[in-house]
Design a protein around this motif. Structure first.
Motif, PDB file in Angstrom:
ATOM      1  N   LYS A  35      13.382 -11.796   5.306  1.00  0.00           N
ATOM      2  CA  LYS A  35      13.262 -10.537   6.702  1.00  0.00           C
ATOM      3  C   LYS A  35      12.320  -9.518   5.724  1.00  0.00           C
ATOM      4  N   ARG A  36      12.147  -9.346   4.806  1.00  0.00           N
ATOM      5  CA  ARG A  36      11.147  -8.494   4.038  1.00  0.00           C
ATOM      6  C   ARG A  36       9.818  -8.646   4.544  1.00  0.00           C
ATOM      7  N   ILE A  37       9.491  -9.931   4.109  1.00  0.00           N
ATOM      8  CA  ILE A  37       8.019 -10.438   4.393  1.00  0.00           C
ATOM      9  C   ILE A  37       7.822 -10.440   5.957  1.00  0.00           C
ATOM     10  N   HIS A  38       8.863 -10.824   6.638  1.00  0.00           N
ATOM     11  CA  HIS A  38       8.524 -11.050   8.181  1.00  0.00           C
ATOM     12  C   HIS A  38       8.552  -9.665   8.778  1.00  0.00           C
ATOM     13  N   GLN A  39       9.071  -8.601   8.137  1.00  0.00           N
ATOM     14  CA  GLN A  39       8.801  -7.346   8.755  1.00  0.00           C
ATOM     15  C   GLN A  39       7.496  -6.830   8.483  1.00  0.00           C
ATOM     16  N   ILE A  40       6.823  -7.170   7.340  1.00  0.00           N
ATOM     17  CA  ILE A  40       5.562  -6.692   7.220  1.00  0.00           C
ATOM     18  C   ILE A  40       4.481  -7.864   7.958  1.00  0.00           C
ATOM     19  N   ALA A  41       4.912  -9.109   7.827  1.00  0.00           N
ATOM     20  CA  ALA A  41       4.127  -9.982   8.661  1.00  0.00           C
ATOM     21  C   ALA A  41       3.807  -9.817  10.024  1.00  0.00           C
ATOM     22  N   THR A  42       4.851  -9.321  10.721  1.00  0.00           N
ATOM     23  CA  THR A  42       4.751  -8.982  12.241  1.00  0.00           C
ATOM     24  C   THR A  42       4.257  -7.812  12.785  1.00  0.00           C
ATOM     25  N   MET A  43       4.194  -6.725  11.726  1.00  0.00           N
ATOM     26  CA  MET A  43       3.737  -5.532  11.785  1.00  0.00           C
ATOM     27  C   MET A  43       2.305  -5.439  12.522  1.00  0.00           C
ATOM     28  N   GLU A  44       2.027  -4.891  13.556  1.00  0.00           N
ATOM     29  CA  GLU A  44       0.413  -4.840  13.998  1.00  0.00           C
ATOM     30  C   GLU A  44      -0.234  -4.212  12.738  1.00  0.00           C
ATOM     31  N   ASN A  45      -1.488  -4.655  12.576  1.00  0.00           N
ATOM     32  CA  ASN A  45      -2.624  -4.412  11.579  1.00  0.00           C
ATOM     33  C   ASN A  45      -1.889  -4.734  10.086  1.00  0.00           C
TER      34      ASN A  45
ATOM     35  N   LYS B 279      -3.480   1.901   8.496  1.00  0.00           N
ATOM     36  CA  LYS B 279      -2.992   3.180   9.092  1.00  0.00           C
ATOM     37  C   LYS B 279      -4.190   3.921   9.609  1.00  0.00           C
ATOM     38  N   GLU B 280      -3.880   4.244  11.051  1.00  0.00           N
ATOM     39  CA  GLU B 280      -4.879   4.925  11.685  1.00  0.00           C
ATOM     40  C   GLU B 280      -4.701   6.315  12.102  1.00  0.00           C
ATOM     41  N   PHE B 281      -5.947   7.108  11.588  1.00  0.00           N
ATOM     42  CA  PHE B 281      -5.706   8.627  11.776  1.00  0.00           C
ATOM     43  C   PHE B 281      -7.100   9.044  12.580  1.00  0.00           C
ATOM     44  N   ASP B 282      -7.090  10.160  13.194  1.00  0.00           N
ATOM     45  CA  ASP B 282      -8.060  10.562  14.133  1.00  0.00           C
ATOM     46  C   ASP B 282      -9.510  10.631  13.212  1.00  0.00           C
ATOM     47  N   ASP B 283      -9.508  10.912  11.950  1.00  0.00           N
ATOM     48  CA  ASP B 283     -10.775  10.661  11.309  1.00  0.00           C
ATOM     49  C   ASP B 283     -11.152   9.805  10.076  1.00  0.00           C
ATOM     50  N   SER B 284      -9.936   8.703  10.313  1.00  0.00           N
ATOM     51  CA  SER B 284     -10.098   7.912   8.991  1.00  0.00           C
ATOM     52  C   SER B 284      -9.265   6.747   9.126  1.00  0.00           C
TER      53      SER B 284
ATOM     54  N   ASP C 159     -11.039   3.627   4.577  1.00  0.00           N
ATOM     55  CA  ASP C 159     -11.385   4.799   3.571  1.00  0.00           C
ATOM     56  C   ASP C 159     -10.816   4.753   2.406  1.00  0.00           C
ATOM     57  N   TRP C 160      -9.265   4.472   2.465  1.00  0.00           N
ATOM     58  CA  TRP C 160      -8.392   4.867   1.188  1.00  0.00           C
ATOM     59  C   TRP C 160      -7.203   3.767   1.350  1.00  0.00           C
ATOM     60  N   ILE C 161      -6.744   3.681   0.067  1.00  0.00           N
ATOM     61  CA  ILE C 161      -5.529   2.943  -0.025  1.00  0.00           C
ATOM     62  C   ILE C 161      -4.362   3.963  -0.777  1.00  0.00           C
ATOM     63  N   GLU C 162      -3.298   3.981   0.103  1.00  0.00           N
ATOM     64  CA  GLU C 162      -2.153   4.727  -0.536  1.00  0.00           C
ATOM     65  C   GLU C 162      -0.945   3.991  -0.779  1.00  0.00           C
ATOM     66  N   LEU C 163      -0.018   4.503  -1.805  1.00  0.00           N
ATOM     67  CA  LEU C 163       1.204   3.546  -2.051  1.00  0.00           C
ATOM     68  C   LEU C 163       2.090   4.278  -2.786  1.00  0.00           C
ATOM     69  N   LEU C 164       3.585   3.948  -2.639  1.00  0.00           N
ATOM     70  CA  LEU C 164       4.424   4.633  -3.593  1.00  0.00           C
ATOM     71  C   LEU C 164       4.622   3.794  -4.884  1.00  0.00           C
ATOM     72  N   THR C 165       5.020   4.255  -5.854  1.00  0.00           N
ATOM     73  CA  THR C 165       5.218   3.552  -7.008  1.00  0.00           C
ATOM     74  C   THR C 165       6.274   4.518  -7.822  1.00  0.00           C
ATOM     75  N   THR C 166       6.798   3.832  -8.832  1.00  0.00           N
ATOM     76  CA  THR C 166       7.795   4.337  -9.875  1.00  0.00           C
ATOM     77  C   THR C 166       6.881   5.331 -10.884  1.00  0.00           C
ATOM     78  N   THR C 167       7.543   6.386 -11.359  1.00  0.00           N
ATOM     79  CA  THR C 167       6.796   6.887 -12.523  1.00  0.00           C
ATOM     80  C   THR C 167       6.765   6.243 -13.910  1.00  0.00           C
ATOM     81  N   GLY C 168       7.443   5.235 -13.949  1.00  0.00           N
ATOM     82  CA  GLY C 168       7.242   4.372 -15.303  1.00  0.00           C
ATOM     83  C   GLY C 168       5.784   4.303 -15.746  1.00  0.00           C
ATOM     84  N   ALA C 169       5.834   4.259 -17.071  1.00  0.00           N
ATOM     85  CA  ALA C 169       4.207   4.437 -17.667  1.00  0.00           C
ATOM     86  C   ALA C 169       3.778   3.169 -17.619  1.00  0.00           C
ATOM     87  N   VAL C 170       4.029   2.093 -17.195  1.00  0.00           N
ATOM     88  CA  VAL C 170       3.445   0.900 -17.019  1.00  0.00           C
ATOM     89  C   VAL C 170       2.700   0.882 -15.809  1.00  0.00           C
ATOM     90  N   HIS C 171       3.672   1.161 -14.781  1.00  0.00           N
ATOM     91  CA  HIS C 171       2.907   1.234 -13.206  1.00  0.00           C
ATOM     92  C   HIS C 171       2.027   2.577 -13.475  1.00  0.00           C
TER      93      HIS C 171
END
Length: 146
Positions: free
Chosen positions: A38-48, A69-74, A111-123
């Motif tokens: 289900k997790r993989i399918h959710q992303i795989a079937t998402m547009e773009n 992710k589309e925005f007006d300028d990027s 133009d850019w990459i964004e993500l959420l990650t943990t505050t752990g030192a390794v990440h």
């Protein structure tokens, strides 16, 4: 290291699901085949969306998934998840994967990459080493429904 990158196809689905379950369940997770599907399918079937597999020879050693992710300028790319097998971590596979992704996204006028990650030192060290900086304008908000 003979690394290749392959766009996800249904033929890789079972291998990817077992890879995902094996990794997270070895860390104390309780993922089932159905939940990973289900997790993989959710992303795989998402547009773009994109799911890319990383192989060393014939062995699946990592994958990432995300979407544009589309925005007006990027145009940006939201990196939902990147995972490298435990036995291949700290050997440059993750950094190589991100270099591949950055190069590939540039060819797609991203133009850019964004993500959420943990505050752990390794990440934090991994992403910092690969050129990511902490956003000063975004704040994660959370609402517990219990």
């Amino acid at each position: 290291m003979k690394t290749t990158y392959v766009e996800f196809q249904k033929a890789y689905q079972d291998e990817l699901i077992h890879f995902y379950m094996g990794y997270y369940n070895s860390k104390g997770g309780t993922w089932t085949y159905e939940k990973v599907f289900k997790r993989i399918h959710q992303i795989a079937t998402m547009e773009n969306s994109r799911i890319i597999l990383q192989f060393d020879g014939e062995k699946l050693v990592g994958f990432l998934m995300g979407y544009f992710k589309e925005f007006d300028d990027s145009t940006g790319f939201y990196l939902e998840e990147i995972l490298i097998s435990s036995e291949y971590q700290h050997m440059g596979y993750g950094s190589d994967f991100l270099r591949y992704l950055k190069s590939d996204l540039k060819t797609r006028s991203c133009d850019w990459i964004e993500l959420l990650t943990t505050t752990g030192a390794v990440h934090q060290n991994f992403y910092s080493k690969n050129g990511f900086t902490r956003s000063e304008s975004l704040v994660l908000e959370y609402l517990d429904l219990d």
